[in-house]
Design a protein around this motif. Structure first.
Motif, PDB file in Angstrom:
ATOM      1  N   GLU A 163      47.586  38.294  35.014  1.00 55.47           N
ATOM      2  CA  GLU A 163      48.128  38.181  36.369  1.00 55.47           C
ATOM      3  C   GLU A 163      47.001  38.055  37.395  1.00 55.47           C
ATOM      4  O   GLU A 163      47.080  37.247  38.327  1.00 55.47           O
ATOM      5  CB  GLU A 163      49.011  39.395  36.706  1.00 55.47           C
ATOM      6  N   LEU A 164      45.959  38.866  37.203  1.00 52.51           N
ATOM      7  CA  LEU A 164      44.817  38.818  38.113  1.00 52.51           C
ATOM      8  C   LEU A 164      44.107  37.483  38.004  1.00 52.51           C
ATOM      9  O   LEU A 164      43.720  36.883  39.037  1.00 52.51           O
ATOM     10  CB  LEU A 164      43.860  39.969  37.775  1.00 52.51           C
ATOM     11  N   LYS A 165      43.958  36.982  36.781  1.00 53.29           N
ATOM     12  CA  LYS A 165      43.312  35.680  36.575  1.00 53.29           C
ATOM     13  C   LYS A 165      44.129  34.581  37.252  1.00 53.29           C
ATOM     14  O   LYS A 165      43.587  33.715  37.960  1.00 53.29           O
ATOM     15  CB  LYS A 165      43.187  35.405  35.079  1.00 53.29           C
ATOM     16  N   SER A 166      45.430  34.646  37.066  1.00 56.37           N
ATOM     17  CA  SER A 166      46.318  33.663  37.679  1.00 56.37           C
ATOM     18  C   SER A 166      46.251  33.754  39.198  1.00 56.37           C
ATOM     19  O   SER A 166      46.171  32.736  39.900  1.00 56.37           O
ATOM     20  CB  SER A 166      47.742  33.897  37.181  1.00 56.37           C
ATOM     21  N   HIS A 167      46.264  34.987  39.694  1.00 50.48           N
ATOM     22  CA  HIS A 167      46.179  35.191  41.144  1.00 50.48           C
ATOM     23  C   HIS A 167      44.844  34.678  41.671  1.00 50.48           C
ATOM     24  O   HIS A 167      44.791  34.011  42.735  1.00 50.48           O
ATOM     25  CB  HIS A 167      46.346  36.688  41.458  1.00 50.48           C
ATOM     26  N   SER A 168      43.749  34.953  40.921  1.00 47.51           N
ATOM     27  CA  SER A 168      42.426  34.483  41.341  1.00 47.51           C
ATOM     28  C   SER A 168      42.376  32.965  41.345  1.00 47.51           C
ATOM     29  O   SER A 168      41.823  32.346  42.287  1.00 47.51           O
ATOM     30  CB  SER A 168      41.341  35.020  40.402  1.00 47.51           C
ATOM     31  N   GLU A 169      42.948  32.345  40.340  1.00 48.50           N
ATOM     32  CA  GLU A 169      42.949  30.875  40.276  1.00 48.50           C
ATOM     33  C   GLU A 169      43.746  30.306  41.446  1.00 48.50           C
ATOM     34  O   GLU A 169      43.347  29.301  42.043  1.00 48.50           O
ATOM     35  CB  GLU A 169      43.521  30.402  38.941  1.00 48.50           C
ATOM     36  N   ARG A 170      44.864  30.939  41.795  1.00 48.70           N
ATOM     37  CA  ARG A 170      45.652  30.470  42.957  1.00 48.70           C
ATOM     38  C   ARG A 170      44.862  30.635  44.244  1.00 48.70           C
ATOM     39  O   ARG A 170      44.872  29.768  45.111  1.00 48.70           O
ATOM     40  CB  ARG A 170      46.979  31.240  43.041  1.00 48.70           C
TER      41      ARG A 170
END
Length: 131
Positions: free
Chosen positions: A111-118
């Motif tokens: 989730e954090l990786k996805s949030h960071s990518e966004r």
């Protein structure tokens, strides 16, 4: 002559009686010896019986001691088995908690990786828009 024959007859009879008495004495002595040896043998057997009774008693004591030791070992084994079962249950619980924590950590990381990518994409877009 009559007296001489009577005397010889009495003398012969007396000698026969003495021989018979000697024979009876020998038989009696033999019977006494047999009786004495029987008494000795009986005492020996009584001693053996007492010794066997003593040994049987000692074996009984040893058996009782062994039975008590076996009960102690069985009790310890039962306790160790219960402790092992409790440890296995605790280990399983710990493993489940660990797996849950790893799963939660992986999910949070994704989730954090996805949030960071966004966020990175949003910042790039804003940067591109400003240029």
């Amino acid at each position: 002559k009559e007296k001489g024959r009577l005397y010889d007859s009495i003398k012969k009879r007396s000698t026969e009686n003495e021989a018979e008495i000697d024979e009876l004495r020998l038989q009696m002595r033999h019977q006494i010896d047999l009786n004495d040896s029987s008494i000795v043998r009986e005492k020996e057997l009584q001693h053996q019986i007492l010794e066997y009774k003593r040994k049987i008693h000692l074996v009984g004591i040893d058996l009782e001691h062994s039975r008590k030791e076996s009960e102690v070992h069985l009790s310890r084994a039962t306790k160790a088995e219960k402790e092992q079962e409790a440890s296995a249950a605790a280990l399983k619980s710990s493993q489940q908690k660990y797996e849950n924590a790893v799963s939660r950590f992986s999910t949070e990381r994704e989730e954090l990786k996805s949030h960071s990518e966004r966020e990175i994409s949003r910042i790039r877009e804003e940067s591109n828009n400003e240029i």
